[in-house]
Every structure is written in structure tokens, then in C-alpha cells.
Design a protein around this motif. Structure first.
Motif, PDB file in Angstrom:
ATOM      1  N   UNK A 177       0.843  -1.188   0.000  1.00 22.92           N
ATOM      2  CA  UNK A 177       0.000   0.000   0.000  1.00 22.92           C
ATOM      3  C   UNK A 177       0.880   1.240   0.000  1.00 22.92           C
ATOM      4  N   UNK A 178       0.397   2.270  -0.694  1.00 18.33           N
ATOM      5  CA  UNK A 178       1.083   3.562  -0.712  1.00 18.33           C
ATOM      6  C   UNK A 178       0.026   4.639  -0.500  1.00 18.33           C
ATOM      7  N   UNK A 179       0.363   5.600   0.348  1.00 21.31           N
ATOM      8  CA  UNK A 179      -0.576   6.689   0.627  1.00 21.31           C
ATOM      9  C   UNK A 179      -0.767   7.542  -0.618  1.00 21.31           C
ATOM     10  N   UNK A 180      -1.998   7.924  -0.851  1.00 22.34           N
ATOM     11  CA  UNK A 180      -2.323   8.826  -1.953  1.00 22.34           C
ATOM     12  C   UNK A 180      -2.229  10.256  -1.438  1.00 22.34           C
ATOM     13  N   UNK A 181      -2.452  11.203  -2.324  1.00 22.96           N
ATOM     14  CA  UNK A 181      -2.458  12.606  -1.908  1.00 22.96           C
ATOM     15  C   UNK A 181      -3.544  12.827  -0.853  1.00 22.96           C
ATOM     16  N   UNK A 182      -4.701  12.224  -1.062  1.00 27.37           N
ATOM     17  CA  UNK A 182      -5.779  12.353  -0.085  1.00 27.37           C
ATOM     18  C   UNK A 182      -5.352  11.763   1.256  1.00 27.37           C
ATOM     19  N   UNK A 183      -4.629  10.648   1.205  1.00 24.66           N
ATOM     20  CA  UNK A 183      -4.207   9.975   2.433  1.00 24.66           C
ATOM     21  C   UNK A 183      -3.113  10.705   3.193  1.00 24.66           C
ATOM     22  N   UNK A 184      -2.318  11.493   2.517  1.00 27.66           N
ATOM     23  CA  UNK A 184      -1.243  12.212   3.207  1.00 27.66           C
ATOM     24  C   UNK A 184      -1.590  13.660   3.487  1.00 27.66           C
ATOM     25  N   UNK A 185      -2.550  14.195   2.774  1.00 28.41           N
ATOM     26  CA  UNK A 185      -2.874  15.607   2.930  1.00 28.41           C
ATOM     27  C   UNK A 185      -4.013  15.874   3.874  1.00 28.41           C
ATOM     28  N   UNK A 186      -4.461  14.872   4.590  1.00 33.77           N
ATOM     29  CA  UNK A 186      -5.622  15.052   5.454  1.00 33.77           C
ATOM     30  C   UNK A 186      -5.212  15.328   6.892  1.00 33.77           C
ATOM     31  N   UNK A 187      -6.182  15.456   7.728  1.00 35.10           N
ATOM     32  CA  UNK A 187      -5.977  15.810   9.127  1.00 35.10           C
ATOM     33  C   UNK A 187      -5.453  14.641   9.945  1.00 35.10           C
ATOM     34  N   UNK A 188      -5.203  14.918  11.188  1.00 39.90           N
ATOM     35  CA  UNK A 188      -4.751  13.896  12.137  1.00 39.90           C
ATOM     36  C   UNK A 188      -5.772  12.782  12.284  1.00 39.90           C
TER      37      UNK A 188
END
Length: 170
Positions: free
Chosen positions: A145-156
Motif C-alpha cells: 500500500x502507498x498513501x495517496x495525496x488524499x491519504x497524506x494531505x488530510x488531518x490527524x
């Protein structure tokens, strides 16, 4: 009894809270709230009512699966977590909407979990189907698995879920 307010008579409904009290709070409901109401009501228990775990067991859902659902829900923050940069009402509202949407996404996935097999699939259903992670082929060792932009750019709130559920059955 000065300063004490007591309701009396028949409750007729119609208050803003009555609109979402039974179904749970949605991001759209914030449009009818002022800042103070949003701060007060945007809580996990108002978005996703606490499940009746005893009833789930009575329905025949295995104890381990009920525990998985409980731990996944318990892993969510009780309310939105704000950054220092969330310094305007508009930014706080956006964080609240993001929180509500995240809680709702997890609720939707977990509402279908009834077996160990369902629980094992819940990780992909939440993270991949909602766009937080993508599957990538590893070098000879299968899928990663790799984080997407949505997965890394979101809140805590999102990041806590990713960390907490890195091993969905572990």
C-alpha cells in the motif's frame, strides 16, 4: 431556583438537533449551525451513534468481529483535531466536515462487517475504496500500500486511522 431552566409540556420537535439526533450528523448539517453549535455537536457519538454491541452478539456476530468493530470505532478521535493553522471559522468548519466525512466512511464500511472475512476486507474497503491508499505491486513480495495525496494531505483524524489500522486484524 433562580438560573435553573426546566422544560415542560409536550416536546414538539423541530429543533436543529432533532433533525439529526436519530440519523446522526452529516457534513451538510453544519450549514444550519453557528460556530458554537458546530463546536458543541461535532462529536463522534453525534455522527455515529454508539452501536449496540450486545445486540450484535445476539444476532450471532462472532465476538472477535464485534471486538474489531468496537476497536475500530474507539480508535477514532472523539471530536475533530485542529491544526494551529485552523485559525478562521471557515478552516474550522472544513476540518469539522472532513472529520464527519471520515467517521461516516468508516461507519459505512464497518456496518457491513459480520464475519472475520468481512473484517479482513474492511481495510481495503476503507482505505483503498475511499482513496487514502493505493495498492502497488511490490518486488516479488506481493501487493503493498502507498498513501495517496488524499491519504497524506488530510488531518490527524485520517492519519490516526491509518496508523491504528495498519494491521486490520492485528
Amino acid at each position: 431556583m433562580t438560573g435553573v431552566h426546566e422544560d415542560f409540556g409536550e416536546k414538539i420537535g423541530g429543533a436543529k438537533k432533532d433533525l439529526w439526533k436519530d440519523r446522526g450528523l452529516y457534513a451538510d448539517d453544519l450549514e444550519t449551525m453557528n460556530e458554537r453549535e458546530a463546536e458543541k455537536f461535532v462529536k463522534k457519538d453525534n455522527v455515529w451513534k454508539k452501536p449496540d454491541y450486545a445486540a450484535m452478539l445476539e444476532e450471532g456476530i462472532p465476538l472477535g468481529v464485534v471486538y474489531f468493530i468496537k476497536k475500530a470505532r474507539d480508535g477514532l478521535n472523539a471530536s475533530p483535531q485542529y491544526y494551529r493553522t485552523d485559525d478562521t471559522p471557515e478552516k474550522r468548519i472544513e476540518r469539522q466536515k472532513e472529520y464527519i466525512e471520515t467517521v461516516r466512511e468508516l461507519q459505512t464500511v464497518l456496518s457491513d462487517v459480520r464475519t472475520v472475512e468481512d473484517a479482513a476486507k474492511a481495510y481495503d474497503r476503507f482505505f483503498v475504496d475511499n482513496g487514502y491508499l493505493e495498492k502497488v505491486q511490490g518486488w516479488g513480495s506481493g501487493i503493498h500500500y502507498r498513501a495517496t495525496k488524499k491519504g497524506t494531505g488530510q488531518s490527524r483524524d485520517h492519519k490516526q486511522i491509518v496508523q491504528y489500522h495498519a494491521d486490520p486484524l492485528g
